[in-house]
Design a protein around this motif. Structure first.
Motif, PDB file in Angstrom:
ATOM      1  N   ILE A 155      44.702 -61.137  -5.045  1.00 58.54           N
ATOM      2  CA  ILE A 155      45.969 -61.699  -5.483  1.00 58.54           C
ATOM      3  C   ILE A 155      46.159 -61.346  -6.946  1.00 58.54           C
ATOM      4  O   ILE A 155      45.309 -61.651  -7.771  1.00 58.54           O
ATOM      5  CB  ILE A 155      45.991 -63.235  -5.300  1.00 58.54           C
ATOM      6  CG1 ILE A 155      45.775 -63.585  -3.840  1.00 58.54           C
ATOM      7  CG2 ILE A 155      47.282 -63.807  -5.832  1.00 58.54           C
ATOM      8  CD1 ILE A 155      45.593 -65.059  -3.593  1.00 58.54           C
ATOM      9  N   LYS A 156      47.268 -60.683  -7.245  1.00 61.18           N
ATOM     10  CA  LYS A 156      47.572 -60.326  -8.626  1.00 61.18           C
ATOM     11  C   LYS A 156      48.862 -61.015  -9.025  1.00 61.18           C
ATOM     12  O   LYS A 156      49.762 -61.173  -8.226  1.00 61.18           O
ATOM     13  CB  LYS A 156      47.740 -58.815  -8.769  1.00 61.18           C
ATOM     14  CG  LYS A 156      46.465 -58.041  -8.539  1.00 61.18           C
ATOM     15  CD  LYS A 156      46.681 -56.589  -8.778  1.00 61.18           C
ATOM     16  CE  LYS A 156      45.384 -55.825  -8.541  1.00 61.18           C
ATOM     17  NZ  LYS A 156      45.552 -54.403  -8.828  1.00 61.18           N
ATOM     18  N   THR A 157      48.931 -61.415 -10.282  1.00 58.71           N
ATOM     19  CA  THR A 157      50.137 -62.058 -10.789  1.00 58.71           C
ATOM     20  C   THR A 157      50.365 -61.636 -12.227  1.00 58.71           C
ATOM     21  O   THR A 157      49.450 -61.200 -12.916  1.00 58.71           O
ATOM     22  CB  THR A 157      50.019 -63.593 -10.687  1.00 58.71           C
ATOM     23  OG1 THR A 157      51.260 -64.157 -11.095  1.00 58.71           O
ATOM     24  CG2 THR A 157      48.905 -64.127 -11.529  1.00 58.71           C
ATOM     25  N   THR A 158      51.594 -61.771 -12.662  1.00 56.63           N
ATOM     26  CA  THR A 158      51.948 -61.478 -14.043  1.00 56.63           C
ATOM     27  C   THR A 158      52.523 -62.742 -14.653  1.00 56.63           C
ATOM     28  O   THR A 158      53.402 -63.368 -14.068  1.00 56.63           O
ATOM     29  CB  THR A 158      52.998 -60.346 -14.100  1.00 56.63           C
ATOM     30  OG1 THR A 158      52.468 -59.195 -13.450  1.00 56.63           O
ATOM     31  CG2 THR A 158      53.335 -60.005 -15.532  1.00 56.63           C
ATOM     32  N   VAL A 159      52.011 -63.106 -15.813  1.00 57.61           N
ATOM     33  CA  VAL A 159      52.479 -64.302 -16.505  1.00 57.61           C
ATOM     34  C   VAL A 159      53.187 -63.874 -17.772  1.00 57.61           C
ATOM     35  O   VAL A 159      52.623 -63.144 -18.590  1.00 57.61           O
ATOM     36  CB  VAL A 159      51.292 -65.241 -16.842  1.00 57.61           C
ATOM     37  CG1 VAL A 159      51.782 -66.460 -17.602  1.00 57.61           C
ATOM     38  CG2 VAL A 159      50.568 -65.637 -15.571  1.00 57.61           C
ATOM     39  N   ASN A 160      54.410 -64.341 -17.926  1.00 54.21           N
ATOM     40  CA  ASN A 160      55.173 -64.039 -19.118  1.00 54.21           C
ATOM     41  C   ASN A 160      54.709 -64.966 -20.235  1.00 54.21           C
ATOM     42  O   ASN A 160      54.809 -66.178 -20.120  1.00 54.21           O
ATOM     43  CB  ASN A 160      56.664 -64.230 -18.843  1.00 54.21           C
ATOM     44  CG  ASN A 160      57.510 -63.788 -20.008  1.00 54.21           C
ATOM     45  OD1 ASN A 160      56.997 -63.340 -21.028  1.00 54.21           O
ATOM     46  ND2 ASN A 160      58.810 -63.903 -19.854  1.00 54.21           N
ATOM     47  N   GLU A 177      45.061 -71.207 -16.807  1.00 50.41           N
ATOM     48  CA  GLU A 177      44.101 -70.335 -16.137  1.00 50.41           C
ATOM     49  C   GLU A 177      43.167 -71.160 -15.256  1.00 50.41           C
ATOM     50  O   GLU A 177      42.869 -70.788 -14.131  1.00 50.41           O
ATOM     51  CB  GLU A 177      43.299 -69.546 -17.169  1.00 50.41           C
ATOM     52  CG  GLU A 177      42.314 -68.564 -16.554  1.00 50.41           C
ATOM     53  CD  GLU A 177      41.598 -67.758 -17.609  1.00 50.41           C
ATOM     54  OE1 GLU A 177      40.397 -67.502 -17.405  1.00 50.41           O
ATOM     55  OE2 GLU A 177      42.218 -67.398 -18.614  1.00 50.41           O
ATOM     56  N   ILE A 197      45.045 -72.197 -12.115  1.00 51.81           N
ATOM     57  CA  ILE A 197      45.195 -71.076 -11.193  1.00 51.81           C
ATOM     58  C   ILE A 197      43.882 -70.817 -10.480  1.00 51.81           C
ATOM     59  O   ILE A 197      43.857 -70.622  -9.262  1.00 51.81           O
ATOM     60  CB  ILE A 197      45.693 -69.821 -11.942  1.00 51.81           C
ATOM     61  CG1 ILE A 197      47.123 -70.041 -12.415  1.00 51.81           C
ATOM     62  CG2 ILE A 197      45.607 -68.591 -11.056  1.00 51.81           C
ATOM     63  CD1 ILE A 197      47.649 -68.983 -13.344  1.00 51.81           C
TER      64      ILE A 197
END
Length: 52
Positions: A10-15, A32, A35
């Motif tokens: 699972i990959k995600t991008t956090v602004n 973090e 998550i």
């Protein structure tokens, strides 16, 4: 024929910019941790389902 998933990535991008809609004052480390905790619970659920 059943399909077995042995690994889930699972990959995600956090602004990291200011998010005015969020209203959360959590620090990056706290987010973090949250998550990581959620991901661990997902893996536990998947493991329980695969053991049935």
């Amino acid at each position: 024929m059943p399909l077995e998933i042995r690994e889930l990535v699972i990959k995600t991008t956090v602004n990291k910019g200011n998010n005015k809609a969020g209203g959360s004052s959590e620090t990056g480390k706290a987010k973090e941790f949250n998550i990581n905790e959620i991901v661990e619970k997902v893996f536990e659920i998947l493991k329980e389902k695969s053991e049935r």
